[in-house]
Design an enzyme around this catalytic site. Structure first.
Site, mmCIF file in Angstrom:
data_model
loop_
_atom_site.group_PDB
_atom_site.id
_atom_site.type_symbol
_atom_site.label_atom_id
_atom_site.label_comp_id
_atom_site.label_asym_id
_atom_site.label_seq_id
_atom_site.Cartn_x
_atom_site.Cartn_y
_atom_site.Cartn_z
ATOM 1 N N HIS A 187 11.757 33.426 8.735
ATOM 2 C CA HIS A 187 12.096 32.149 8.356
ATOM 3 C C HIS A 187 10.666 31.543 8.101
ATOM 4 O O HIS A 187 10.392 30.719 7.139
ATOM 5 C CB HIS A 187 12.673 31.447 9.519
ATOM 6 C CG HIS A 187 13.011 30.043 9.529
ATOM 7 N ND1 HIS A 187 14.084 29.455 8.978
ATOM 8 C CD2 HIS A 187 12.392 28.979 9.686
ATOM 9 C CE1 HIS A 187 14.280 28.257 8.736
ATOM 10 N NE2 HIS A 187 12.986 27.702 9.192
ATOM 11 N N HIS A 202 6.528 28.477 4.905
ATOM 12 C CA HIS A 202 5.470 27.693 5.215
ATOM 13 C C HIS A 202 4.070 28.231 4.860
ATOM 14 O O HIS A 202 3.138 28.033 5.409
ATOM 15 C CB HIS A 202 5.331 27.067 6.569
ATOM 16 C CG HIS A 202 6.647 26.370 6.891
ATOM 17 N ND1 HIS A 202 6.984 24.934 6.519
ATOM 18 C CD2 HIS A 202 7.837 26.392 7.483
ATOM 19 C CE1 HIS A 202 7.986 24.525 6.548
ATOM 20 N NE2 HIS A 202 8.753 25.177 7.485
ATOM 21 N N LYS A 250 13.013 22.833 -2.214
ATOM 22 C CA LYS A 250 12.667 22.496 -0.786
ATOM 23 C C LYS A 250 11.898 21.056 -0.962
ATOM 24 O O LYS A 250 10.994 20.998 -1.604
ATOM 25 C CB LYS A 250 11.332 23.620 -0.513
ATOM 26 C CG LYS A 250 10.444 23.223 0.902
ATOM 27 C CD LYS A 250 11.271 23.640 1.849
ATOM 28 C CE LYS A 250 10.438 23.642 3.046
ATOM 29 N NZ LYS A 250 11.096 24.160 4.484
#
Length: 316
Positions: A187, A202, A250
């Protein structure tokens, strides 16, 4: 004859690659006791791991970015015609923590709800990555700090590596419609797609590699909420941005840029093991001062659901 020459060149390239990798493999590192002051607050400790990150890349030398235009998250226009990364010295990716990290990025299926299967080879890749980062100063400080301030954190290196493997790589259910379909590592660092939105994702290395393949479309940085904040520029080590991944949006995501894999693993692990749900701290990058909030969400009691930073303030 042509086929033999091609095979010969492949053999030569393999030998050169193996030689370069061996030259870039660091010797085992042991953090000196005078730098192991763990009797500090978590915000101070997070600045310490920044200062210890000798594998961080330098903007303008090891890589260059073009932030282009800024936008608000709800603006539909594309504020960046060109890619974010204009140059990356990929020879730096031969460093042990980098190339063992990159080896993990193709081990996952992006769609939430699709069961993940971990092969014996992939488990070995996980362990090689953990072994590599545990040879670095940020992760050795992370270990010592978590032992001092955490609950039942193993003192031995092998015990701590087992804990890292559990909280980062153990699979769990993010969507109950299928089998175990997610992990903290997938994730945070690799990214997932859920309900037609990009979730997680990220990490700047992942972003660069996907952008280079043509799978990421950078759409501009997100303008700061405060007019008093410093302008976003090409030497910032923290960037809040918007992008599409394989056509999926995103809308807002914040990433460190140029930092090593061990720095991010240390930061998120420390906030998970000894911090709170929200952890506000300052980072002096040498060129800028950022006030950040590292958010941590648990999956169950002992797994990382997600962890990321949010930029609160920015000064030059």
């Amino acid at each position: 004859e042509k086929a033999e020459n091609i095979q010969l060149f492949r053999c030569i390239n393999s030998i050169v690659d193996a030689f370069e990798r061996s030259c870039m493999t660091p010797k085992p590192y042991n953090l000196k006791k005078e730098k192991m002051n763990v009797d500090v607050s978590l915000p101070e400790a997070l600045q310490t791991i920044w200062d210890l990150d000798v594998n961080r890349l330098t903007p303008g030398e090891d890589y260059t970015i073009d932030v282009q235009g800024g936008k608000k998250p709800f603006w539909k226009d594309d504020a960046a015609r060109d890619p974010l990364f204009t140059f990356v010295n990929t020879k730096e990716f031969r460093r042990k923590t980098y190339h063992t990290f990159i080896a993990l990025l193709d081990n996952y299926t992006s769609e939430v709800g699709v069961s993940e299967k971990v092969t014996h080879k992939e488990r070995g890749e996980n362990q090689r990555f953990l072994d590599a980062i545990m040879q670095t100063a940020p992760m050795q400080f992370c270990h010592a700090y978590c032992v001092e301030h955490g609950d039942d954190v193993p003192k031995s290196k092998q015990g701590f590596m087992k804990l890292l493997d559990d909280i980062w790589f153990d699979l769990y259910y993010r969507d109950r419609s299928a089998g175990r379909d997610s992990s903290g590592f997938e994730h945070v660092f690799v990214g997932e797609i859920k309900n037609d939105q990009v979730s997680g994702f990220h990490n700047w290395i992942r972003f660069y590699l996907e952008e280079k393949r043509g799978d990421v479309d950078y759409r501009g940085y997100i303008k700061p909420k405060s007019y008093s904040d410093a302008p976003t520029d090409d030497n910032d080590h923290v960037l809040t941005l918007q992008f599409n991944w394989n056509g999926v949006p995103k809308k807002v995501g914040t990433s460190f840029v140029g930092v090593s894999p061990e720095f991010e693993m240390a930061l998120y692990t420390m906030c998970f093991l000894v911090g709170e749900k929200e952890n506000i701290f300052d980072i002096d990058t040498g060129t800028d001062l950022f006030k950040l909030n590292c958010k941590v969400y648990h999956m169950g009691k002992d797994k990382i659901g997600t962890s990321y930073v949010e930029a609160l303030e920015h000064e030059d």
